[in-house]
Design an enzyme around this catalytic site. Structure first.
Site, PDB file in Angstrom:
ATOM      1  N   GLU A  53      51.917  41.707  32.776  1.00 38.11           N
ATOM      2  CA  GLU A  53      51.631  42.899  33.581  1.00 38.11           C
ATOM      3  C   GLU A  53      51.714  42.558  35.056  1.00 38.11           C
ATOM      4  O   GLU A  53      51.284  41.479  35.482  1.00 38.11           O
ATOM      5  CB  GLU A  53      50.237  43.438  33.239  1.00 38.11           C
ATOM      6  CG  GLU A  53      49.892  44.761  33.896  1.00 38.11           C
ATOM      7  CD  GLU A  53      48.587  45.342  33.353  1.00 38.11           C
ATOM      8  OE1 GLU A  53      48.377  45.269  32.128  1.00 38.11           O
ATOM      9  OE2 GLU A  53      47.789  45.851  34.152  1.00 38.11           O
ATOM     10  N   ASP A  55      50.675  44.460  38.660  1.00 38.77           N
ATOM     11  CA  ASP A  55      49.857  45.595  39.081  1.00 38.77           C
ATOM     12  C   ASP A  55      49.843  45.835  40.576  1.00 38.77           C
ATOM     13  O   ASP A  55      49.597  44.912  41.361  1.00 38.77           O
ATOM     14  CB  ASP A  55      48.380  45.366  38.692  1.00 38.77           C
ATOM     15  CG  ASP A  55      48.150  45.324  37.205  1.00 38.77           C
ATOM     16  OD1 ASP A  55      48.865  46.006  36.475  1.00 38.77           O
ATOM     17  OD2 ASP A  55      47.219  44.601  36.787  1.00 38.77           O
ATOM     18  N   GLU A  57      47.174  48.226  42.362  1.00 37.21           N
ATOM     19  CA  GLU A  57      45.993  49.051  42.109  1.00 37.21           C
ATOM     20  C   GLU A  57      45.352  49.423  43.449  1.00 37.21           C
ATOM     21  O   GLU A  57      44.971  48.542  44.224  1.00 37.21           O
ATOM     22  CB  GLU A  57      44.978  48.306  41.247  1.00 37.21           C
ATOM     23  CG  GLU A  57      45.473  48.048  39.833  1.00 37.21           C
ATOM     24  CD  GLU A  57      44.471  47.281  38.999  1.00 37.21           C
ATOM     25  OE1 GLU A  57      44.205  47.712  37.863  1.00 37.21           O
ATOM     26  OE2 GLU A  57      43.953  46.251  39.494  1.00 37.21           O
ATOM     27  N   GLN A  70      44.884  46.214  45.617  1.00 37.92           N
ATOM     28  CA  GLN A  70      44.758  44.995  44.826  1.00 37.92           C
ATOM     29  C   GLN A  70      46.034  44.797  44.018  1.00 37.92           C
ATOM     30  O   GLN A  70      46.543  45.741  43.416  1.00 37.92           O
ATOM     31  CB  GLN A  70      43.565  45.090  43.880  1.00 37.92           C
ATOM     32  CG  GLN A  70      43.461  43.921  42.902  1.00 37.92           C
ATOM     33  CD  GLN A  70      42.177  43.944  42.104  1.00 37.92           C
ATOM     34  OE1 GLN A  70      41.112  43.599  42.613  1.00 37.92           O
ATOM     35  NE2 GLN A  70      42.244  44.372  40.846  1.00 37.92           N
ATOM     36  N   THR A  71      46.544  43.579  44.007  1.00 41.34           N
ATOM     37  CA  THR A  71      47.654  43.229  43.127  1.00 41.34           C
ATOM     38  C   THR A  71      47.161  42.187  42.135  1.00 41.34           C
ATOM     39  O   THR A  71      46.238  41.423  42.408  1.00 41.34           O
ATOM     40  CB  THR A  71      48.861  42.673  43.904  1.00 41.34           C
ATOM     41  OG1 THR A  71      48.469  41.502  44.640  1.00 41.34           O
ATOM     42  CG2 THR A  71      49.421  43.723  44.859  1.00 41.34           C
ATOM     43  N   ASN A  72      47.806  42.168  40.980  1.00 43.85           N
ATOM     44  CA  ASN A  72      47.447  41.196  39.954  1.00 43.85           C
ATOM     45  C   ASN A  72      48.692  40.879  39.135  1.00 43.85           C
ATOM     46  O   ASN A  72      49.624  41.704  39.051  1.00 43.85           O
ATOM     47  CB  ASN A  72      46.336  41.739  39.056  1.00 43.85           C
ATOM     48  CG  ASN A  72      45.532  40.649  38.366  1.00 43.85           C
ATOM     49  OD1 ASN A  72      45.877  39.470  38.430  1.00 43.85           O
ATOM     50  ND2 ASN A  72      44.455  41.040  37.697  1.00 43.85           N
ATOM     51  N   GLU A  82      43.936  38.046  41.134  1.00 39.91           N
ATOM     52  CA  GLU A  82      43.830  39.154  42.075  1.00 39.91           C
ATOM     53  C   GLU A  82      44.022  38.703  43.519  1.00 39.91           C
ATOM     54  O   GLU A  82      43.537  37.657  43.924  1.00 39.91           O
ATOM     55  CB  GLU A  82      42.455  39.827  41.962  1.00 39.91           C
ATOM     56  CG  GLU A  82      42.132  40.386  40.598  1.00 39.91           C
ATOM     57  CD  GLU A  82      41.370  39.400  39.718  1.00 39.91           C
ATOM     58  OE1 GLU A  82      41.347  38.190  40.065  1.00 39.91           O
ATOM     59  OE2 GLU A  82      40.806  39.832  38.710  1.00 39.91           O
ATOM     60  N   ARG A 226      34.854  30.525  42.052  1.00 39.88           N
ATOM     61  CA  ARG A 226      35.508  30.949  40.809  1.00 39.88           C
ATOM     62  C   ARG A 226      36.453  29.878  40.283  1.00 39.88           C
ATOM     63  O   ARG A 226      36.517  29.634  39.081  1.00 39.88           O
ATOM     64  CB  ARG A 226      36.275  32.250  41.094  1.00 39.88           C
ATOM     65  CG  ARG A 226      36.852  32.941  39.893  1.00 39.88           C
ATOM     66  CD  ARG A 226      37.552  34.210  40.343  1.00 39.88           C
ATOM     67  NE  ARG A 226      38.128  34.952  39.255  1.00 39.88           N
ATOM     68  CZ  ARG A 226      38.961  35.977  39.419  1.00 39.88           C
ATOM     69  NH1 ARG A 226      39.277  36.369  40.651  1.00 39.88           N
ATOM     70  NH2 ARG A 226      39.461  36.609  38.386  1.00 39.88           N
TER      71      ARG A 226
END
Length: 237
Positions: A53, A55, A57, A70-72, A82, A226
């Site tokens: 995918e 994205d 968003e 936001q892209t992913n 992200e 993270r």
């Protein structure tokens, strides 16, 4: 496209065909009311649990407040890549062009012809790269559990219906319908596979670096709580 908040919580459309490479364009104008909690999306996606995918968003916000883009990137079911930036214009006041380039060398997200994200094919260092046929999709949906202020600002349903406008849908793509990408989709006969699209040129690289420097406010590659050890693709930008 309208979103009233009835079940299912959103609205969308998708291409009938799936593609194995290409350059995909869509012009979008976002909801212009208080759109906190509302997500407008333009993306490519395959089917199944281990899906690929790509994205765009748009994370809605209170009226007059900046909207986050936001892209992913998901590859073989792995996402969590992200990046977020604040747009340098008001995306609710007029249409702007959003594009995704996808070939065997790189994926590039563009806003009004400015590259804002590059995801390179790093299979040589063990990084998954999208390799499944993907449909083109667009949607408008309820993301108030996370989209604005980390989910603290909820949708104000008194502003419904929320309206997103789409135009200028343009596809340069290699159709692939058998569940696997035909090697033909990587052939140089398709213009988006030509060598000039294997990497950014010098002008594009400068524009890309400028956007990252001025407007990016989150990059998973720099999120040490993270990812104490950066993902390998982050070391080979």
């Amino acid at each position: 496209m309208l979103f009233h908040g009835s079940f299912p919580a959103g609205s969308g459309f998708a291409s009938k065909q799936s593609f194995g490479s290409g350059f995909f364009h869509l012009r979008i104008k976002l909801p212009n009311k208080n759109s906190a909690g509302v997500v407008t999306a333009f993306y490519l996606s395959s089917q199944g649990n281990n899906h690929d995918e790509l994205d765009f968003e748009f994370l809605g916000n209170g009226e007059g407040k900046p909207i986050t883009l936001q892209t992913n990137v998901f590859a073989n079911g792995e996402g969590n890549r992200e990046q977020r930036l604040t747009l340098w214009f008001d995306p609710t006041s007029d249409f702007h062009t959003y594009k995704i380039l996808w070939n065997q060398h790189q994926i590039v997200f563009y806003v009004d012809n400015i590259p804002i994200r590059v995801y390179k094919n790093n299979r040589n260092i063990g990084v998954s790269y999208p390799s499944q046929p993907m449909q083109i999709q667009a949607s408008l949906w309820d993301g108030d559990s996370w989209a604005t202020d980390g989910g603290q600002t909820k949708i104000d349903w008194s502003n419904a219906p929320f309206k997103a406008h789409f135009e200028g849908f343009d596809i340069g793509g290699c159709s692939s319908s058998n569940g696997n990408i035909d090697q033909d989709c990587y052939d140089s006969k398709y213009w988006w596979n030509a060598k000039k699209f294997w990497k950014l040129d010098s002008a594009q690289q400068r524009a890309y670096e400028n956007v990252r420097r001025q407007y990016m406010n989150y990059d998973y590659c720099a999120d040490r709580p993270r990812y104490p050890t950066p993902p390998p693709e982050c070391l080979n930008l």
